[in-house]
Design an enzyme around this catalytic site. Structure first.
Site, short mmCIF file in Angstrom:
data_model
loop_
_atom_site.label_atom_id
_atom_site.label_comp_id
_atom_site.label_asym_id
_atom_site.label_seq_id
_atom_site.Cartn_x
_atom_site.Cartn_y
_atom_site.Cartn_z
N LEU A 62 70.09 42.95 30.50
CA LEU A 62 71.38 42.63 30.48
C LEU A 62 72.48 43.60 30.91
O LEU A 62 72.34 44.79 30.90
CB LEU A 62 71.72 42.35 28.90
CG LEU A 62 71.00 41.25 28.09
CD1 LEU A 62 71.39 41.33 26.78
CD2 LEU A 62 71.26 39.92 28.86
N ASP A 63 73.45 43.35 31.63
CA ASP A 63 74.58 44.08 32.10
C ASP A 63 75.19 44.68 31.10
O ASP A 63 75.19 44.33 29.96
CB ASP A 63 75.57 43.26 33.18
CG ASP A 63 75.10 42.63 34.54
OD1 ASP A 63 73.98 43.40 34.77
OD2 ASP A 63 75.47 41.85 35.02
#
Length: 334
Positions: free
Chosen positions: A81-82
């Site tokens: 996940l960013d």
């Protein structure tokens, strides 16, 4: 324009029929460690956390923090996940680390806030977004670590939750490796006004959902201290799921006790070792090899279809790739 009811189904939701090959096979209760019988230390060694990643840190930073907190030698996450993105991040621990591979075919779900760069009637927004269900072609964004080749990805469903002015809140179920930022960019182009992603949260990664198993980093700190300082393991045990949770969605082959040690020592799975299996297995499928106590032994590639495994009396059924069970849980029978 009326909003259609959306069936939110990912590959992980497929129900599979079990085929019995040997009705008389039994398992010895003295051998193995089913998930519910694992001591706390062992439970952690073969566990996976359904973590609610906060916005801010990278996925790698979160995993490194968990490793340090629990004094682990290994840990890995399923689907990066960013930094700005929050939500479901499965974190596998120690001996279970490589089980995150099993989540790839399971599908993911996100809730996203899209901001349009112009005013568009609601009925047009709904109609255009519906067109993005199915196969789409994407190029990874510039900031991605992946090579920027065009590739196809599947959008299983899109459900618009709310439209307020130029802001569109929607839920989307996608194949692993689908870039929601790129999807939103292309929806904006199709609408003729442009759009960007304002917020994103992952609500599901295969069998891991926003349910009672989801824990925050703060929860983990508290539960770990309850266990280590006060000897109360109940909360920490609930915070860690057995590695078997990560293969719930995979087609499975269950094997007899006498075949377990051979697989843990590196042998491929031969047909005589099979007791039961899921219907619908195709050659090349990723399958989970399980004991009759539902312990994960290994992951591998199917070398036969379900029908062939059921009908044949010899031959290699599964090419074993990753072994998770220790060699000493079941005795050698050869």
């Amino acid at each position: 324009m009326a909003r259609d009811e959306v069936r939110r189904i990912l590959p992980a939701d497929i129900k599979r029929e079990v085929l019995i090959k040997d009705e008389k096979a039994e398992t010895n209760p003295k051998w193995g460690f089913p998930p519910e019988r694992r001591p706390m230390e062992m439970h952690m060694q073969f566990g996976i956390i359904n973590l609610d990643k906060p916005p801010g840190p990278t996925s790698h930073e979160v995993v490194a923090w968990i490793k340090k907190l629990f004094n682990l030698s290994k840990a890995g996450h399923g689907g990066t996940l960013d930094p700005k993105v929050s939500g479901v991040l499965p974190v596998a621990l120690e001996r279970a680390t490589r089980v995150v591979q099993a989540l790839l075919p399971a599908g993911k779900e996100y809730v996203a806030l899209m901001h349009l760069h112009g005013d568009i009637p609601e009925d047009k927004i709904l109609a255009v977004m519906k067109e993005f269900q199915g196969e789409i072609i994407q190029r990874p964004p510039l900031r991605s670590a992946v090579k920027r080749r065009l590739r196809t990805r599947k959008v299983y469903y899109i459900e618009v939750l709310e439209i307020e002015g130029r802001d569109v809140l929607f839920r989307v179920g996608v194949e692993a490796g689908t870039y929601i930022r790129s999807l939103i960019h292309h929806i904006g182009l199709a609408l003729g006004v442009g759009a960007h992603m304002a917020e994103l949260r992952r609500t599901r990664s295969g069998p891991f959902k926003e349910d009672e198993t989801l824990v925050t980093l703060h929860d983990l700190v508290d539960y770990y201290h309850f266990w280590k300082e006060d000897g109360i393991e109940e909360y920490f045990r609930k915070a860690i799921q057995p590695m078997e949770k990560a293969v719930e969605h995979l087609p499975k082959v269950w094997i007899r006790d006498s075949a377990v040690a051979a697989v843990t020592h590196g042998a491929d799975l031969a047909v005589p070792g099979i007791v039961k299996l899921h219907k619908g297995i195709k050659k090349g499928d990723l399958v989970a090899i399980m004991t009759l106590k539902d312990e994960l032994v290994a992951l591998g590639k199917a070398m036969m279809t379900s029908g062939e495994m059921l009908q044949r009396s010899k031959g290699i059924a599964v090419d074993v790739d990753k072994v998770f069970m220790p060699r000493d849980w079941y005795p050698r029978m050869w």
